[in-house]
Design an enzyme around this catalytic site. Structure first.
Site, PDB file in Angstrom:
ATOM      1  N   ASP A 202      -3.907  -9.712  -3.532  1.00 40.81           N
ATOM      2  CA  ASP A 202      -5.005 -10.308  -2.766  1.00 40.81           C
ATOM      3  C   ASP A 202      -5.123 -11.828  -2.792  1.00 40.81           C
ATOM      4  OD1 ASP A 202      -5.490  -7.606  -2.549  1.00 40.81           O
ATOM      5  OD2 ASP A 202      -7.328  -7.621  -3.711  1.00 40.81           O
TER       6      ASP A 202
ATOM      7  N   LYS B   1      -5.288  -2.544   1.664  1.00 42.68           N
ATOM      8  CA  LYS B   1      -6.060  -1.627   0.830  1.00 42.68           C
ATOM      9  C   LYS B   1      -7.550  -1.802   1.102  1.00 42.68           C
ATOM     10  CE  LYS B   1      -6.028  -4.630  -3.284  1.00 42.68           C
ATOM     11  NZ  LYS B   1      -7.423  -4.794  -3.604  1.00 42.68           N
TER      12      LYS B   1
ATOM     13  N   CYS C 247     -10.138  -7.226  -8.576  1.00 43.71           N
ATOM     14  CA  CYS C 247      -8.985  -6.500  -8.018  1.00 43.71           C
ATOM     15  C   CYS C 247      -7.789  -6.454  -8.962  1.00 43.71           C
ATOM     16  CB  CYS C 247      -8.593  -7.104  -6.671  1.00 43.71           C
ATOM     17  SG  CYS C 247      -9.884  -6.861  -5.416  1.00 43.71           S
TER      18      CYS C 247
END
Length: 180
Positions: A13, A76, A109
């Site tokens: 990310d 995701k 994350c």
């Protein structure tokens, strides 16, 4: 000791505005660039995650440009990359149980991906100078939480020299250029 042929690099990310507002963003981009280029030198597989890219934006251009040379992003919805079916499938297909993990945000994350990897039998190495959060306290607590659950801590330079094993050869010279 880690061996490149037994590892996979997972980038989490590094996207949009968030990648620019995390602490030491410029340094993070540099470390991630070095890490990805080195993984490519070692012919190490790379899995690349993006959290809801249609809302949060794409991976930063600098990182995406080098990642595109060897992989494509996996979108995701969950904070943990493990919850993305495509991620699990690609990871399992590689047949490795050693994961090198980097990205943002450390305490959300990256942490949740790490926990799921650990819970599913993957030895997970977190590259602490190639991850960040919006605050230093959140980064440090994320690192501590991952370590408490069994993650192994490393940094870009230590990792690369561990993977290289010896101070000779063309790849060693290329690594020196990346690090300097």
């Amino acid at each position: 000791m880690l061996k490149a042929e037994e590892c996979v690099l997972v980038i989490v990310d590094v996207q949009g505005k968030l990648a620019k507002v995390v602490r030491q963003s410029e340094q993070l981009q540099h470390k991630l660039h070095t890490l990805v280029k080195a993984a490519q030198l070692f012919d190490m597989p790379i899995l690349w995650l993006e959290q809801i890219p249609e809302k949060l934006g794409a991976t930063t251009e600098e990182i995406a440009n080098i990642l595109k040379q060897s992989t494509t992003p996996i979108a995701k919805q969950h904070f943990s990359g493990w919850q993305a079916e495509a991620f699990q499938q690609q990871l399992k297909a590689l047949g490795t149980k050693q994961v090198i993990l980097a990205g943002v945000e450390t305490h959300v994350c990256v942490y949740q991906t790490c926990r799921d990897l650990l819970d599913n039998g993957y030895q997970t190495h977190i590259v602490v100078d190639a991850m960040s959060s919006r605050t230093e306290a959140n980064k440090q607590s994320g690192i501590a939480m991952m370590q408490q659950h069994g993650a192994l801590i490393t940094n870009v330079e230590s990792l690369l020299f561990e993977l290289q094993h010896q101070a000779q050869g063309e790849r060693f010279n290329a690594l020196l250029k990346l690090i300097k």
